[in-house]
Design a protein around this motif. Structure first.
Motif, PDB file in Angstrom:
ATOM      1  N   PRO A 145      -2.845  50.905   4.824  1.00  0.00           N
ATOM      2  CA  PRO A 145      -3.708  51.540   5.816  1.00  0.00           C
ATOM      3  C   PRO A 145      -3.051  52.781   6.415  1.00  0.00           C
ATOM      4  O   PRO A 145      -1.835  52.957   6.314  1.00  0.00           O
ATOM      5  CB  PRO A 145      -3.857  50.446   6.871  1.00  0.00           C
ATOM      6  CG  PRO A 145      -2.620  49.646   6.733  1.00  0.00           C
ATOM      7  CD  PRO A 145      -2.242  49.683   5.289  1.00  0.00           C
ATOM      8  N   VAL A 161      -1.236  53.944  12.534  1.00  0.00           N
ATOM      9  CA  VAL A 161      -1.969  53.949  13.808  1.00  0.00           C
ATOM     10  C   VAL A 161      -0.993  54.289  14.920  1.00  0.00           C
ATOM     11  O   VAL A 161       0.090  53.716  15.007  1.00  0.00           O
ATOM     12  CB  VAL A 161      -2.580  52.550  14.087  1.00  0.00           C
ATOM     13  CG1 VAL A 161      -3.361  52.565  15.379  1.00  0.00           C
ATOM     14  CG2 VAL A 161      -3.459  52.132  12.930  1.00  0.00           C
ATOM     15  N   LYS A 189      -0.905  27.627 -14.477  1.00  0.00           N
ATOM     16  CA  LYS A 189      -2.325  27.859 -14.690  1.00  0.00           C
ATOM     17  C   LYS A 189      -2.510  28.502 -16.058  1.00  0.00           C
ATOM     18  O   LYS A 189      -1.708  29.354 -16.451  1.00  0.00           O
ATOM     19  CB  LYS A 189      -2.857  28.778 -13.585  1.00  0.00           C
ATOM     20  CG  LYS A 189      -4.311  28.566 -13.275  1.00  0.00           C
ATOM     21  CD  LYS A 189      -4.702  29.383 -12.056  1.00  0.00           C
ATOM     22  CE  LYS A 189      -6.139  29.098 -11.676  1.00  0.00           C
ATOM     23  NZ  LYS A 189      -6.545  29.878 -10.520  1.00  0.00           N
ATOM     24  N   GLY A 235       0.967  11.600 -10.269  1.00  0.00           N
ATOM     25  CA  GLY A 235       0.205  12.841 -10.300  1.00  0.00           C
ATOM     26  C   GLY A 235       1.046  14.006 -10.791  1.00  0.00           C
ATOM     27  O   GLY A 235       0.594  14.826 -11.595  1.00  0.00           O
ATOM     28  N   TRP A 236       2.302  14.073 -10.344  1.00  0.00           N
ATOM     29  CA  TRP A 236       3.170  15.184 -10.763  1.00  0.00           C
ATOM     30  C   TRP A 236       3.429  15.173 -12.261  1.00  0.00           C
ATOM     31  O   TRP A 236       3.635  16.212 -12.875  1.00  0.00           O
ATOM     32  CB  TRP A 236       4.503  15.123 -10.014  1.00  0.00           C
ATOM     33  CG  TRP A 236       4.358  15.337  -8.547  1.00  0.00           C
ATOM     34  CD1 TRP A 236       3.280  15.882  -7.904  1.00  0.00           C
ATOM     35  CD2 TRP A 236       5.299  15.000  -7.528  1.00  0.00           C
ATOM     36  NE1 TRP A 236       3.481  15.904  -6.551  1.00  0.00           N
ATOM     37  CE2 TRP A 236       4.725  15.368  -6.283  1.00  0.00           C
ATOM     38  CE3 TRP A 236       6.554  14.432  -7.531  1.00  0.00           C
ATOM     39  CZ2 TRP A 236       5.384  15.193  -5.074  1.00  0.00           C
ATOM     40  CZ3 TRP A 236       7.210  14.257  -6.324  1.00  0.00           C
ATOM     41  CH2 TRP A 236       6.636  14.628  -5.110  1.00  0.00           C
ATOM     42  N   ILE A 287       1.113   6.861  -6.728  1.00  0.00           N
ATOM     43  CA  ILE A 287       0.004   7.758  -7.076  1.00  0.00           C
ATOM     44  C   ILE A 287       0.473   9.217  -7.059  1.00  0.00           C
ATOM     45  O   ILE A 287       0.202   9.998  -7.972  1.00  0.00           O
ATOM     46  CB  ILE A 287      -1.183   7.546  -6.103  1.00  0.00           C
ATOM     47  CG1 ILE A 287      -1.833   6.185  -6.348  1.00  0.00           C
ATOM     48  CG2 ILE A 287      -2.214   8.662  -6.256  1.00  0.00           C
ATOM     49  CD1 ILE A 287      -2.866   5.784  -5.300  1.00  0.00           C
ATOM     50  N   VAL A 288       1.207   9.565  -6.003  1.00  0.00           N
ATOM     51  CA  VAL A 288       1.683  10.956  -5.889  1.00  0.00           C
ATOM     52  C   VAL A 288       2.671  11.276  -7.015  1.00  0.00           C
ATOM     53  O   VAL A 288       2.568  12.315  -7.674  1.00  0.00           O
ATOM     54  CB  VAL A 288       2.335  11.179  -4.506  1.00  0.00           C
ATOM     55  CG1 VAL A 288       3.006  12.540  -4.446  1.00  0.00           C
ATOM     56  CG2 VAL A 288       1.277  11.067  -3.409  1.00  0.00           C
ATOM     57  N   ILE A 320       0.843  -1.206   0.000  1.00  0.00           N
ATOM     58  CA  ILE A 320       0.000   0.000   0.000  1.00  0.00           C
ATOM     59  C   ILE A 320       0.878   1.256   0.000  1.00  0.00           C
ATOM     60  O   ILE A 320       0.566   2.248  -0.669  1.00  0.00           O
ATOM     61  CB  ILE A 320      -0.942  -0.005   1.225  1.00  0.00           C
ATOM     62  CG1 ILE A 320      -1.834  -1.241   1.204  1.00  0.00           C
ATOM     63  CG2 ILE A 320      -1.821   1.239   1.226  1.00  0.00           C
ATOM     64  CD1 ILE A 320      -2.632  -1.443   2.481  1.00  0.00           C
ATOM     65  N   ALA A 321       1.985   1.206   0.730  1.00  0.00           N
ATOM     66  CA  ALA A 321       2.892   2.362   0.769  1.00  0.00           C
ATOM     67  C   ALA A 321       3.483   2.642  -0.605  1.00  0.00           C
ATOM     68  O   ALA A 321       3.561   3.810  -1.037  1.00  0.00           O
ATOM     69  CB  ALA A 321       4.006   2.107   1.792  1.00  0.00           C
ATOM     70  N   SER A 376       0.844   4.167  -2.763  1.00  0.00           N
ATOM     71  CA  SER A 376       0.609   5.574  -2.358  1.00  0.00           C
ATOM     72  C   SER A 376       1.657   6.486  -2.987  1.00  0.00           C
ATOM     73  O   SER A 376       1.337   7.546  -3.543  1.00  0.00           O
ATOM     74  CB  SER A 376       0.659   5.703  -0.831  1.00  0.00           C
ATOM     75  OG  SER A 376      -0.273   4.856  -0.222  1.00  0.00           O
ATOM     76  N   CYS A 377       2.912   6.080  -2.897  1.00  0.00           N
ATOM     77  CA  CYS A 377       3.998   6.883  -3.474  1.00  0.00           C
ATOM     78  C   CYS A 377       3.849   6.989  -4.986  1.00  0.00           C
ATOM     79  O   CYS A 377       4.065   8.053  -5.578  1.00  0.00           O
ATOM     80  CB  CYS A 377       5.359   6.276  -3.131  1.00  0.00           C
ATOM     81  SG  CYS A 377       5.770   6.389  -1.392  1.00  0.00           S
ATOM     82  N   LEU A 424       0.039  16.615 -13.924  1.00  0.00           N
ATOM     83  CA  LEU A 424      -0.532  17.885 -13.486  1.00  0.00           C
ATOM     84  C   LEU A 424       0.039  19.042 -14.297  1.00  0.00           C
ATOM     85  O   LEU A 424       1.167  18.970 -14.791  1.00  0.00           O
ATOM     86  CB  LEU A 424      -0.260  18.094 -11.990  1.00  0.00           C
ATOM     87  CG  LEU A 424      -1.128  17.212 -11.091  1.00  0.00           C
ATOM     88  CD1 LEU A 424      -0.599  17.188  -9.683  1.00  0.00           C
ATOM     89  CD2 LEU A 424      -2.573  17.684 -11.108  1.00  0.00           C
ATOM     90  N   PRO A 425      -0.746  20.128 -14.437  1.00  0.00           N
ATOM     91  CA  PRO A 425      -0.282  21.250 -15.267  1.00  0.00           C
ATOM     92  C   PRO A 425       0.925  21.942 -14.647  1.00  0.00           C
ATOM     93  O   PRO A 425       1.055  22.022 -13.433  1.00  0.00           O
ATOM     94  CB  PRO A 425      -1.491  22.186 -15.294  1.00  0.00           C
ATOM     95  CG  PRO A 425      -2.255  21.857 -14.070  1.00  0.00           C
ATOM     96  CD  PRO A 425      -2.054  20.391 -13.839  1.00  0.00           C
ATOM     97  N   VAL A 474       0.334  54.314  18.651  1.00  0.00           N
ATOM     98  CA  VAL A 474       0.225  53.410  19.805  1.00  0.00           C
ATOM     99  C   VAL A 474       0.801  54.118  21.026  1.00  0.00           C
ATOM    100  O   VAL A 474       1.954  54.535  21.015  1.00  0.00           O
ATOM    101  CB  VAL A 474       1.005  52.112  19.569  1.00  0.00           C
ATOM    102  CG1 VAL A 474       0.733  51.133  20.684  1.00  0.00           C
ATOM    103  CG2 VAL A 474       0.660  51.519  18.225  1.00  0.00           C
TER     104      VAL A 474
END
Lengths: 408, 45
Positions: free
Chosen positions: B38, B41, B26, B18-19, B14-15, B7-8, B11-12, B22-23, B43
């Motif tokens: 502002p 003020v 934007k 993903g990179w 998938i990440v 599973i580990a 998981s790695c 991914l775009p 004091v």
């Protein structure tokens, strides 16, 4: 019992590391609020550090760790640190002075109510916050700490595994945050105007300091300087990094850009999730826990936004859900190869541990929710929980404390 | 290899995968809105 100088030095140093986490939390939260509320947000953490430091030595430690009464609460025998001296206590830490253990646990009691403050940021009256924090520490934190960690506590006897506070610290604070957000209601303009973090750099710095302090939180919970502390240190760092990578990737996919604040929030989610498991899982387990934390905590924030709950700084999503995932994952991935004094989880042939973990999760959710609701309603009888509208618009720094954060 | 390790690794993977998809940036970038400074003020000590 002989005091071990190495263990004592490590636990005292860990207490100092955990102490740093509370002001670090103040900076983490402070950067996320608008500039008119940053000082009041930091004050919540700083004030609680002072308040609970006194509450803990007077009665908090006795209620949480004192001689057991009906498996529910500690007795008053240790009020004012009576009978809590330099001789080690065999039930809790047989190689360090009892006061060193008390001090280490104090820092956990300090940071837990401070975590809740993120939920009602930018709108809670300071006087109400003072009363709430004192009552919450006494009637919610101290009993749950006794159930899980106290000698004779019912969840402890049931076999619940919580190495460093997944149920005691994170579920209790995260669930209480959700209740507080619902009771106090939304901030003015919530959902209509965009509330941007006023200083993302402050938040990232706070996250880094939290990460640093968390080594004391988790590795210190071994209450000895040895292999278990080392293992807890390694899995804490691994899960945190994995959760930050995962959260950043998920948010990148969802929002089309890799978020810096997302990476910081992901790191905190990973720290939260590995907390209960840090003394029981191996490094592969910590990678899965970090991955899961990045996914489920991010999803929890999307859910929270969809149902329009104004948990201002997402305490429920990160601590409540992250703590729940961590507590459950402990029941999945715990292995006696790491901690021979504990139990195996589901993946190592012991499915019963999952049920025990679910019982602990349910108990912490239930007591935190009911207790927080009752305390908030009680405080509201004497002090309004929220500031007035014009005070909220002016900002809490000026309206509650009479001081601006930045005189620029 | 035990189940936790499997599973580990997934998981790695998938990440990391993903990179790759991914775009890198934007497609539409909104102009930054710079808020007004502002008023100072004072004091009291």
């Amino acid at each position: 019992m002989k005091i071990d100088s190495g263990d004592t030095a490590w636990v005292l140093a860990s207490a100092a590391l955990v102490m740093l986490m509370t002001p670090a939390l103040g900076f983490f939260y402070g950067g996320l609020v608008r500039r008119k509320n940053v000082l009041s947000t930091i004050m919540h953490s700083f004030f609680i550090l002072c308040l609970i430091s006194v509450q803990w030595v007077l009665w908090g430690y006795s209620l949480a760790f004192g001689p057991d009464k009906f498996h529910l609460i500690g007795g008053l025998e240790w009020v004012g640190l009576n009978n809590v001296g330099f001789t080690p206590n065999a039930d809790y830490a047989p190689t360090i002075p009892h006061q060193a253990y008390m001090l280490f646990q104090m820092m956990f009691a300090v940071i837990t109510p401070a975590l809740i403050s993120g939920a009602f940021a930018e709108r809670q009256r300071f006087k109400a916050f003072v009363l709430f924090s004192l009552l919450w520490a006494t009637f919610v934190y101290d009993p749950i700490a006794h159930w899980v960690w106290g000698a004779g506590g019912w969840l402890h006897q049931l076999g619940a595994l919580d190495f460093a506070g997944g149920t005691v610290v994170h579920i209790s604070s995260g669930v209480s945050a959700l209740v507080a957000a619902l009771v106090l209601g939304r901030r003015l303009g919530f959902g209509k105007e965009k509330v941007e973090p006023h200083d993302a750099t402050m938040t990232v710095l706070g996250a880094c300091l939290l990460w640093f302090g968390w080594f004391g939180f988790n590795a210190g919970s071994a209450v000895a300087a040895g292999g278990l502390a080392t293992s807890a240190f390694v899995v804490t760092n691994t899960a945190t990094a994995m959760a930050a990578l995962t959260w950043m990737t998920v948010s990148w996919w969802h929002k089309r850009q890799p978020s810096v604040l997302g990476a910081a929030a992901g790191a905190v989610a990973g720290l939260v999730a590995i907390t209960p498991a840090s003394g029981y899982v191996n490094v592969m387990g910590s990678i899965v826990i970090g991955f899961g934390a990045g996914v489920v905590c991010y999803a929890a924030i999307q859910l929270r936004e969809r149902i329009h709950v104004d948990d201002a700084l997402d305490v429920w999503a990160v601590h409540g859900i992250g703590g729940t995932w961590g507590a459950l994952a402990t029941g999945l991935f715990a292995t006696v190869a790491i901690n021979s004094g504990a139990a195996n989880g589901l993946f190592y042939g012991n499915p019963k541990q999952v049920l025990v973990q679910l019982a602990a999760i349910g108990a912490a959710w239930g007591w935190a929710a009911v207790g927080t609701f009752a305390i908030l309603k009680f405080v509201n009888l004497f002090v309004p929980l929220r500031v007035q509208e014009e005070e909220e618009l002016l900002g809490l720094d000026i309206s509650q404390h009479g001081e601006p954060a930045y005189a620029l | 290899m035990d189940a936790t390790t499997v599973i580990a690794v997934i998981s790695c993977a998938i990440v990391l995968c993903g990179w790759l998809v991914l775009p890198s940036s934007k497609t539409t970038v909104k102009p930054l809105v710079v808020s007004e400074e502002p008023e100072p003020v004072s004091v009291s000590a």
